[in-house]
Design a protein around this motif. Structure first.
Motif, mmCIF file in Angstrom:
data_model
loop_
_atom_site.group_PDB
_atom_site.id
_atom_site.type_symbol
_atom_site.label_atom_id
_atom_site.label_comp_id
_atom_site.label_asym_id
_atom_site.label_seq_id
_atom_site.Cartn_x
_atom_site.Cartn_y
_atom_site.Cartn_z
ATOM 1 N N TYR A 278 -8.453 10.440 -2.972
ATOM 2 C CA TYR A 278 -7.199 9.884 -3.959
ATOM 3 C C TYR A 278 -6.358 8.969 -3.269
ATOM 4 C CZ TYR A 278 -3.707 10.035 -7.332
ATOM 5 O OH TYR A 278 -2.692 9.529 -8.284
ATOM 6 N N ILE A 279 -5.945 9.386 -2.103
ATOM 7 C CA ILE A 279 -5.227 8.388 -1.191
ATOM 8 C C ILE A 279 -5.902 7.665 -0.830
ATOM 9 C CG2 ILE A 279 -3.625 8.247 0.806
ATOM 10 C CD1 ILE A 279 -2.469 9.920 -1.707
ATOM 11 N N SER B 69 -8.304 14.021 -9.297
ATOM 12 C CA SER B 69 -7.770 14.043 -7.690
ATOM 13 C C SER B 69 -7.006 15.374 -7.296
ATOM 14 C CB SER B 69 -6.869 12.955 -7.471
ATOM 15 O OG SER B 69 -5.743 13.244 -8.268
ATOM 16 N N ASN C 62 4.371 6.122 -5.032
ATOM 17 C CA ASN C 62 4.342 6.339 -6.427
ATOM 18 C C ASN C 62 3.372 7.388 -6.785
ATOM 19 O OD1 ASN C 62 6.060 4.068 -6.860
ATOM 20 N ND2 ASN C 62 4.463 2.529 -7.181
ATOM 21 N N GLU C 63 2.211 7.485 -6.151
ATOM 22 C CA GLU C 63 1.391 8.735 -6.499
ATOM 23 C C GLU C 63 1.806 9.927 -6.016
ATOM 24 O OE1 GLU C 63 -0.835 8.092 -8.500
ATOM 25 O OE2 GLU C 63 -0.990 6.215 -8.457
ATOM 26 N N VAL D 133 0.877 -1.281 0.042
ATOM 27 C CA VAL D 133 0.045 0.113 0.099
ATOM 28 C C VAL D 133 0.996 1.166 -0.064
ATOM 29 C CG1 VAL D 133 -1.722 1.311 1.313
ATOM 30 C CG2 VAL D 133 -2.069 -1.196 1.053
ATOM 31 N N SER D 134 2.032 1.239 0.797
ATOM 32 C CA SER D 134 2.890 2.148 0.795
ATOM 33 C C SER D 134 3.481 2.753 -0.413
ATOM 34 C CB SER D 134 3.829 2.362 1.948
ATOM 35 O OG SER D 134 4.785 1.271 1.826
ATOM 36 N N ASN E 2 2.367 1.884 -3.366
ATOM 37 C CA ASN E 2 1.502 2.350 -4.405
ATOM 38 C C ASN E 2 1.175 4.043 -3.920
ATOM 39 O OD1 ASN E 2 1.006 0.172 -5.587
ATOM 40 N ND2 ASN E 2 -0.917 -0.485 -4.043
ATOM 41 N N ILE E 3 1.025 4.384 -2.695
ATOM 42 C CA ILE E 3 0.805 5.762 -2.168
ATOM 43 C C ILE E 3 2.289 6.601 -2.752
ATOM 44 C CG2 ILE E 3 0.822 7.328 -0.448
ATOM 45 C CD1 ILE E 3 -0.888 5.019 1.133
ATOM 46 N N ASN F 97 -8.527 5.762 -1.804
ATOM 47 C CA ASN F 97 -8.977 4.821 -2.677
ATOM 48 C C ASN F 97 -7.692 3.690 -2.857
ATOM 49 O OD1 ASN F 97 -11.428 5.721 -3.428
ATOM 50 N ND2 ASN F 97 -10.762 7.069 -4.970
ATOM 51 N N LYS F 98 -6.634 4.028 -2.404
ATOM 52 C CA LYS F 98 -5.431 2.792 -2.490
ATOM 53 C C LYS F 98 -5.614 1.986 -1.506
ATOM 54 C CE LYS F 98 -3.638 5.519 -5.832
ATOM 55 N NZ LYS F 98 -3.726 5.040 -7.034
ATOM 56 N N PHE F 99 -6.393 2.069 -0.489
ATOM 57 C CA PHE F 99 -6.371 0.867 0.490
ATOM 58 C C PHE F 99 -7.970 0.730 0.866
ATOM 59 C CE2 PHE F 99 -5.470 4.756 2.729
ATOM 60 C CZ PHE F 99 -6.400 4.762 3.778
#
Length: 620
Positions: free
Chosen positions: A217-218, A119, A66-67, A60-61, A63-64, A220-222
């Protein structure tokens, strides 16, 4: 001490001893296994979930991060674009009309970048003198931060000297206006801010930038990730402010309610321990987290021990219920069984040992009507019956062997002998006794074989000679009617076979196969070894048999056919082989009418005198 314990135990009845010892020996292992299973399963489940949670938080981190990197790169591209650099460099000398034109140009440039990237809700650019330019955002619902909060952001970005600063704001940090409620409904009450200062191409500070990112936006990643009932994933920064959370009780942009957890996160980060246990709201939880240095964020998962231990508790409960049920049942069964088994069972075992030693006159005096009493009665009957059957089998076997010997000694058919002698006389008259010697020699050899005494097993070599003598006689009867071809492997000639096992089959080939056919017939006799077995096949090209005749052939009785030489049927040969060598040996017949008939004899390899003696001894 041992003597005293033994004496004490001997004072207790056997049934009570069995019950007490069984209770202790069954209860203790059950308790040990239950407790051990609970702790082992709990520890294994916690370890596996802890490892899986850490890996999941790491993913998860990642993915975050990267964004966040994408957003930081966007901010760099904006800050160092030619348009922004040109406008920020001369903004103080522009008129109001020129400033409006410059703002429109920046908005047009960023609209192409963020129009499909929903976002990012707002991008604000400030000059060195903190004059605001709305670079991107909804003009109808302007994003206005309070001056105190804005000054804090500027001071922090100056300290970072161009490094992005990640913070979060809510409605408490915004200037309220008439359309504020409409803005909150469209873009949310809170937003994640990326703030940074930037310089000119010459390296001089020329302004600041603030990008507002929707918290969804953040989130939705988890959002859809679950770790079990009662578990939650959330993000907090180093100050303990909630950035995003699955738990609706954790309000975004507000301090996390448990300061102890934040302190433990910081302490474990120093020791690089990414999983630990703690108490939240009075309940034990397993914590797994990862740290994002560039934003000073912690991605945290909390899993309650009630969920972790749910399966272990359920397993332990089932083990306990099952164990107690089995324990009670076993005690009841042992109470009734132990009292009634030991004495009659011991008596029965002693009697069986006597029978094993060959004493078949054993009888047990037990008149009980239970199963052991019936077993004892059946045992007495079985021993008596066994003795009777052994005696009867010995007598019948002896009589059977005597009858078979007499049958072999008297198996010449008088009718056949008469025909043979008539043939001899006819040949003597016609041929002036030139071929009588050959015919009589063959006949004498067969007579000696039929009436001779001794072993019923002979070598294959001798059996082949009997067949040749028989065929020599038949050659005069069926002149030029048949030919015979032998293919016998040399190494099996000294192996043993039952006397007159082949002659009845050859005779059957002549009578039922070749005699009815037109023209000359052929008989092929083969013998070979297949591992520990001997195979002898006798094949003729006669008229063959239909299925009914084939089935009746192996079901012939021992009634002597007056047209046959020996009176021994094929079924008799099959029964003799099975009697001597076992049920898996004997004859098999394969026939295709008007094409061929093959009779295959299968017997075990018996090559020497010892084998012959063993075979005879087994039937004596």
């Amino acid at each position: 001490m041992t003597f005293n314990i033994n004496q004490l135990i001997r004072k207790i009845k056997i049934q009570n001893r069995l019950l007490i010892s069984f209770a202790v020996l069954s209860l203790l292992p059950m308790l040990i296994i239950g407790i051990f299973s609970y702790y082992i399963s709990s520890d294994a489940i916690r370890t596996k979930i802890s490892t899986a949670s850490i890996q999941l938080m790491y993913q998860v981190s990642e993915n975050i991060v990267n964004e966040l990197i994408k957003l930081e790169n966007d901010s760099v591209d904006i800050a160092f674009s030619d348009l922004v650099q040109q406008i920020m460099g001369g903004f103080n000398t522009m008129s109001e009309w020129e400033k409006n034109v410059a703002q429109i140009k920046i908005q047009e440039m960023l609209a192409k970048r963020f129009s499909f990237f929903h976002s990012v809700s707002d991008v604000l650019v400030y000059t060195r003198n903190k004059e605001k330019v709305i670079a991107y955002g909804d003009i109808s619902f302007k994003f206005n931060l309070k001056s105190d909060y804005l000054n804090e952001l500027f001071e922090e970005t100056i300290i970072k000297n161009g490094v992005p600063v990640w913070t979060i704001q809510n409605q408490d940090n915004e200037e309220l206006a008439r359309n504020t409620s409409s803005r909150f409904s469209n873009y949310g009450e809170a937003g994640i801010l990326l703030s940074r200062s930037f310089k000119s191409f010459e390296g001089l500070p020329i302004g600041y930038m603030i990008m507002r990112i929707d918290v969804k936006y953040i989130f939705n990643k988890f959002r859809d990730i679950t770790l079990g009932a009662g578990s939650h994933i959330f993000i907090v920064n180093g100050k303990g402010t909630v950035i995003s959370s699955q738990n609706p009780q954790h309000k975004v942009a507000t301090p996390y309610p448990d300061d102890t957890l934040i302190d433990e996160l910081k302490q474990n980060r120093v020791t690089e321990t990414y999983s630990f246990n703690t108490t939240i709201a009075g309940k034990r939880h397993l914590i797994a987290y990862t740290y994002i240095p560039r934003a000073d964020w912690y991605v945290v998962s909390t899993i309650p021990f009630s969920y972790l231990d749910h399966e272990s508790v359920k397993i332990s409960f089932y083990i306990l219920v099952l164990g107690i049920s089995c324990f009670v049942l076993a005690l009841l069964l042992s109470y009734y069984v132990s009292k009634s088994i030991s004495s009659p069972l011991k008596c029965l075992i002693d009697s069986m040992n006597n029978v094993k030693l060959g004493n078949l006159v054993v009888q047990i005096d037990d008149r009980s009507s239970d199963e052991l009493g019936k077993v004892t009665t059946n045992f007495n009957q079985m021993v008596s019956e066994l003795q009777y059957l052994i005696d009867e089998v010995k007598m019948k076997e002896k009589l059977k062997r005597l009858a078979e010997l007499k049958s072999l000694q008297a198996q010449i058919n008088p009718h056949f002998l008469s025909n043979s002698l008539n043939t001899v006389r006819w040949l003597a008259n016609v041929q002036k006794a030139n071929n009588i010697s050959n015919l009589i020699t063959s006949l004498i050899s067969l007579l000696h074989g039929c009436m001779g005494k001794g072993s019923e097993l002979i070598s294959i070599r001798e059996e082949i000679e009997y067949v040749k003598n028989y065929l020599n006689i038949m050659a005069y009867r069926y002149y030029d009617k048949f030919m015979v071809h032998f293919e016998i492997e040399e190494d099996i000639l000294d192996c043993h076979i039952l006397k007159f096992a082949l002659q009845p089959i050859v005779e059957n080939c002549l009578l039922h196969g070749i005699e009815p056919m037109e023209g000359q017939g052929l008989i092929i006799i083969k013998g070979y070894r297949v591992q520990n077995e001997l195979k002898i096949t006798i094949t003729d090209n006669g008229v063959g048999m239909d299925e009914h005749t084939l089935n009746s052939l192996l079901q012939q009785t021992t009634t002597i056919n007056q047209s046959r030489f020996s009176g021994i049927g094929i079924r008799n040969v099959d029964e003799r082989i099975k009697l001597y060598f076992g049920e898996k040996f004997g004859l098999s017949i394969h026939c295709v009418p008007n094409l061929f008939t093959t009779v295959e004899i299968t017997i075990p390899t018996a090559g020497g005198e010892d084998d012959v003696k063993d075979a005879e001894g087994a039937h004596s």
